[in-house]
Design an enzyme around this catalytic site. Sequence first.
Site, mmCIF file in Angstrom:
data_model
loop_
_atom_site.group_PDB
_atom_site.id
_atom_site.type_symbol
_atom_site.label_atom_id
_atom_site.label_comp_id
_atom_site.label_asym_id
_atom_site.label_seq_id
_atom_site.Cartn_x
_atom_site.Cartn_y
_atom_site.Cartn_z
ATOM 1 N N CYS A 81 0.798 -4.214 -3.472
ATOM 2 C CA CYS A 81 0.804 -3.982 -2.657
ATOM 3 C C CYS A 81 -0.683 -4.284 -2.455
ATOM 4 O O CYS A 81 -1.120 -4.818 -1.503
ATOM 5 C CB CYS A 81 1.320 -2.899 -1.729
ATOM 6 N N GLU A 124 2.732 3.684 2.905
ATOM 7 C CA GLU A 124 1.713 2.711 2.155
ATOM 8 C C GLU A 124 3.446 2.143 2.487
ATOM 9 O O GLU A 124 3.799 1.904 2.000
ATOM 10 C CB GLU A 124 1.068 2.953 1.268
#
Length: 513
Positions: free
Chosen positions: A304, A270
């Site tokens: 993020c 990720e």
Amino acid sequence: MDPDSTDPRAAARPPHVPADLPRLLRHHVGGEDVDSLDGATFEVLDPVTGETYLHAAAGQAADVDRAVAAARHAFEDGPWPRMLPRERSRVLHRVADLVEQRDARLAELESFDSGLPITQALGQARRAAENFRFFADLVVAQRDDAYKVPGRQLNYVNRKPVGVAGLITPWNTPFMLESWKLGPALATGNTVVLKPAEFTPLSASLWAGIFAEAGVPTGVFNLVHGLGEEAGDALVRHPGVPLISFTGESRTGQVIFANAAPHLKGLSMELGGKSPAVVFADADLDAAIDATIFGVFSLNGERCTAGSRILVQREVYDEFVERYAAQARRVVVGPPHDPATEVGALVHPEHVAKVLRYIEIGRTEGRLVAGGGPPEGLAGSSYVAPTVFADVAPDARIFQEEIFGPVVAITPFDTDAEALALANGVRYGLAAYLWTTDLRRAHTFAQSVEAGMVWLNSNNVRDLRTPFGGVKASGLGHEGGYRSIDFYTHQQAVHVTLGDVHQPTFGKEGRPS
């Protein structure tokens, strides 16, 4: 800078330091806390002051070798992979109980180590407990495929733990994101080697005591501190680690992908994001402004999935920018330990410098309407006021590049097609947020936007049953729910003949001589 956005008492307060801090963090290998084999350490800085507050063992390849050997021994000879799912589930529920019981201390240490506001750090600690509960329950409730060919064959799936899982975690919400990987890796019967981010190693060192008290067998959990290019790289390259789960920058992900390739490792990564929040003229502006303020400034903007590009339809653009900027100026910037703080200290001087460089770039690429640098009246050099740029062109660096701080770019659009082109016009594809009352538009846009996750008229609320991951430069693979179970297990197909064997026969008669 609007004085309402800082705490005027903060400059007079001494920095908060938790009691009983260690002076040295050591590796945890095979049930013991150990120094690096070469004795090397590195400095860990207090985000508020930028001063060294402890040293941590600096792991090298030899330290990773030692940790992998301990994990491999626990996997091959220990009870953990052979325990029934219900037995492992009970242990992991005890882990969750211990995390909940210690949430205030965990949050205090996490806030001090990372600069996160204490209230948000507390929420992350509680999420960590929930992550363990979720996977503890899922591994018991899990069902696998079974197919019967009537009278002929039964075919079913048998899952096996993969072995030693290498877990490499980031510094923005370290304890919670460690739990996100540790929970499913352990629930499925693997053993682990964790390499936490070097900026924030403090809370990771608490796992060893929690696991031991909960009853996790010796050697199942191993921890190696160190720099990414040293300890992290050694873990990625280690032939005894068949899979790597990584959360971090896209550039680092590219390096991991290349270095893992010779070993054909399983990878789940990720990576970065530059997520759009698209606000149409028919949106509930009150809700959209609240959500987009929180979506980029919570966790100090170091997230993020931050909606750091806000695309606003021109009919409401001026009103949105004015209201958004005014609310951003009211966001409370202050010491991480203060419950009133909404944006705390950025994690490290290197990161502060990076964010400030982008703000200077932004002054040439957009119209500054809020923030613009360190807020007035705060002691320390790690604070950055919530910063808002309007009228940002889609080719601007602050529109295209991940800043990972409390900085947002606002851009107008006219049509649905233009909004979609702007949303998709970056290299990243992690998340997207859409605000509209038009249900057809919402679902049509969601189908077309290049993002691994989409929230419609919703803030970033995670459901662990759904996949988490991105497309393009934002990641490889997905975790969450059964996707995590898939990643951390081998799926073996077993085929059983029922009754007479049904198969062609070769060579029964033989060729005549």
